[in-house]
Write a protein that holds these residues in place. Structure first.
Motif, mmCIF file in Angstrom:
data_model
loop_
_atom_site.group_PDB
_atom_site.id
_atom_site.type_symbol
_atom_site.label_atom_id
_atom_site.label_comp_id
_atom_site.label_asym_id
_atom_site.label_seq_id
_atom_site.Cartn_x
_atom_site.Cartn_y
_atom_site.Cartn_z
ATOM 1 N N GLN A 145 -74.548 -17.985 85.803
ATOM 2 C CA GLN A 145 -74.037 -18.650 84.601
ATOM 3 C C GLN A 145 -73.360 -17.627 83.684
ATOM 4 O O GLN A 145 -73.936 -16.582 83.390
ATOM 5 N N ASN A 146 -72.151 -17.942 83.224
ATOM 6 C CA ASN A 146 -71.418 -17.038 82.340
ATOM 7 C C ASN A 146 -71.773 -17.325 80.885
ATOM 8 O O ASN A 146 -71.354 -18.330 80.325
ATOM 9 N N LEU A 147 -72.534 -16.432 80.271
ATOM 10 C CA LEU A 147 -72.913 -16.576 78.869
ATOM 11 C C LEU A 147 -71.841 -16.031 77.926
ATOM 12 O O LEU A 147 -71.689 -16.517 76.815
ATOM 13 N N ILE A 148 -71.138 -15.016 78.366
ATOM 14 C CA ILE A 148 -70.159 -14.361 77.496
ATOM 15 C C ILE A 148 -69.069 -15.335 77.071
ATOM 16 O O ILE A 148 -68.607 -15.294 75.933
ATOM 17 N N ARG A 149 -68.684 -16.243 77.955
ATOM 18 C CA ARG A 149 -67.673 -17.251 77.597
ATOM 19 C C ARG A 149 -68.216 -18.291 76.627
ATOM 20 O O ARG A 149 -67.491 -18.824 75.809
ATOM 21 N N ILE A 150 -69.486 -18.576 76.707
ATOM 22 C CA ILE A 150 -70.105 -19.607 75.876
ATOM 23 C C ILE A 150 -70.474 -19.061 74.495
ATOM 24 O O ILE A 150 -70.455 -19.790 73.506
ATOM 25 N N TYR A 151 -70.781 -17.787 74.429
ATOM 26 C CA TYR A 151 -71.302 -17.187 73.200
ATOM 27 C C TYR A 151 -70.432 -17.371 71.948
ATOM 28 O O TYR A 151 -70.989 -17.652 70.876
ATOM 29 N N PRO A 152 -69.116 -17.217 72.002
ATOM 30 C CA PRO A 152 -68.336 -17.346 70.759
ATOM 31 C C PRO A 152 -68.572 -18.663 70.011
ATOM 32 O O PRO A 152 -68.596 -18.682 68.774
ATOM 33 N N GLN A 153 -68.766 -19.735 70.725
ATOM 34 C CA GLN A 153 -69.040 -21.021 70.087
ATOM 35 C C GLN A 153 -70.387 -20.971 69.351
ATOM 36 O O GLN A 153 -70.509 -21.444 68.210
ATOM 37 N N ALA A 154 -71.387 -20.384 69.974
ATOM 38 C CA ALA A 154 -72.702 -20.255 69.343
ATOM 39 C C ALA A 154 -72.622 -19.323 68.136
ATOM 40 O O ALA A 154 -73.189 -19.617 67.078
ATOM 41 N N ARG A 155 -71.926 -18.202 68.286
ATOM 42 C CA ARG A 155 -71.785 -17.243 67.182
ATOM 43 C C ARG A 155 -71.175 -17.906 65.957
ATOM 44 O O ARG A 155 -71.666 -17.757 64.845
ATOM 45 N N SER A 156 -70.086 -18.648 66.151
ATOM 46 C CA SER A 156 -69.424 -19.314 65.036
ATOM 47 C C SER A 156 -70.353 -20.317 64.368
ATOM 48 O O SER A 156 -70.412 -20.405 63.138
ATOM 49 N N TYR A 157 -71.058 -21.068 65.181
ATOM 50 C CA TYR A 157 -71.965 -22.088 64.662
ATOM 51 C C TYR A 157 -73.081 -21.449 63.824
ATOM 52 O O TYR A 157 -73.381 -21.895 62.713
ATOM 53 N N ILE A 158 -73.673 -20.381 64.346
ATOM 54 C CA ILE A 158 -74.753 -19.680 63.641
ATOM 55 C C ILE A 158 -74.221 -19.067 62.347
ATOM 56 O O ILE A 158 -74.807 -19.237 61.274
ATOM 57 N N ALA A 159 -73.118 -18.342 62.444
ATOM 58 C CA ALA A 159 -72.556 -17.666 61.269
ATOM 59 C C ALA A 159 -72.189 -18.664 60.179
ATOM 60 O O ALA A 159 -72.486 -18.438 58.997
ATOM 61 N N ASP A 160 -71.561 -19.774 60.556
ATOM 62 C CA ASP A 160 -71.188 -20.794 59.570
ATOM 63 C C ASP A 160 -72.424 -21.381 58.898
ATOM 64 O O ASP A 160 -72.448 -21.563 57.677
ATOM 65 N N ALA A 161 -73.438 -21.686 59.681
ATOM 66 C CA ALA A 161 -74.667 -22.273 59.132
ATOM 67 C C ALA A 161 -75.350 -21.301 58.171
ATOM 68 O O ALA A 161 -75.754 -21.690 57.064
ATOM 69 N N LEU A 162 -75.479 -20.041 58.574
ATOM 70 C CA LEU A 162 -76.132 -19.057 57.718
ATOM 71 C C LEU A 162 -75.328 -18.808 56.446
ATOM 72 O O LEU A 162 -75.901 -18.650 55.364
ATOM 73 N N GLN A 163 -74.015 -18.795 56.573
ATOM 74 C CA GLN A 163 -73.154 -18.576 55.408
ATOM 75 C C GLN A 163 -73.302 -19.715 54.395
ATOM 76 O O GLN A 163 -73.206 -19.499 53.194
ATOM 77 N N MET A 164 -73.563 -20.912 54.868
ATOM 78 C CA MET A 164 -73.746 -22.066 53.989
ATOM 79 C C MET A 164 -75.177 -22.134 53.436
ATOM 80 O O MET A 164 -75.521 -23.068 52.717
ATOM 81 N N GLY A 165 -76.015 -21.177 53.803
ATOM 82 C CA GLY A 165 -77.393 -21.177 53.344
ATOM 83 C C GLY A 165 -78.328 -21.997 54.207
ATOM 84 O O GLY A 165 -79.461 -22.283 53.818
ATOM 85 N N GLY A 166 -77.870 -22.368 55.397
ATOM 86 C CA GLY A 166 -78.686 -23.158 56.302
ATOM 87 C C GLY A 166 -79.613 -22.305 57.140
ATOM 88 O O GLY A 166 -79.589 -21.083 57.073
ATOM 89 N N LYS A 167 -80.418 -22.982 57.932
ATOM 90 C CA LYS A 167 -81.312 -22.317 58.891
ATOM 91 C C LYS A 167 -81.027 -22.896 60.264
ATOM 92 O O LYS A 167 -80.918 -24.112 60.420
#
Length: 191
Positions: A67-89
């Motif tokens: 399974q290729n994780l490196i291709r999938i990771y950018p979507q997860a990174r953006s989602y996490i970063a956006d949520a944390l930036q908005m003060g979410g968990k």
């Protein structure tokens, strides 16, 4: 502890899927975003349970060494970063919270804290002792370290365009200075 979630960094929580089924736990801990990582066969039971209450990102990832994780990771990174930036968990879950979820979490920690694969793995493992990304994921995490470090190096380098513009500005500035100076050598001055 294996059946519970652990906060890895402030606002980023990792655990097994069963944690994402407990609305009391989710609301009491202030979770706003959930990443469900599942394989095709798990889609029936590993799924968004409360889409009206929480934001979800579903990633179809097999717990396979191929399974290729490196291709999938950018979507997860953006989602996490956006949520944390908005003060979410953010809660990251996979079926057991042992391989896929931890691999994505380690990638995020590596990049966010600029850690090595080994340091990020130990850091996450100190928070959630039972993690064990499969060998294919571990190889990709090592590769990802080189990728994100190269990206950092490139980001810290001035671009060729910027270098040309700076050089051109310096030349323009020199011409202005030169116009104000008499650059001819004095009669008896050696050059």
């Amino acid at each position: 502890m294996r059946r519970e979630c652990q906060e890895i960094i402030p606002g980023l929580i990792l655990g097994p899927y069963q944690c994402s089924k407990d609305t009391e736990y989710l609301t009491s801990t202030g979770i706003t975003h959930i990443i469900c990582i599942r394989g095709e066969a798990e889609a029936v039971f590993v799924r968004p349970r409360f889409p009206d209450l929480f934001s979800y990102l579903v990633l179809d990832v097999r717990d396979s060494e191929e399974q290729n994780l490196i291709r999938i990771y950018p979507q997860a990174r953006s989602y996490i970063a956006d949520a944390l930036q908005m003060g979410g968990k953010v809660l990251i879950v996979c079926n057991g919270g042992i391989s896929r979820g931890p691999a994505i979490t380690i990638m995020y920690i590596m990049e966010a804290a600029q850690m090595s694969f080994e340091d990020a793995t130990h850091y996450v493992q100190n928070k959630r002792y039972c993690i064990s990304p499969n060998l294919g994921f571990q190889c990709q995490l090592k590769e990802f370290e080189a990728i994100y470090r190269a990206s950092l190096a490139l980001a810290n380098q001035p671009t060729a365009h910027t270098q040309r513009d700076s050089k051109r500005r310096l030349e323009d500035d020199d011409e202005g200075v030169e116009a104000d100076m008499d650059l001819r050598p004095a009669q008896n001055q050696r050059i």
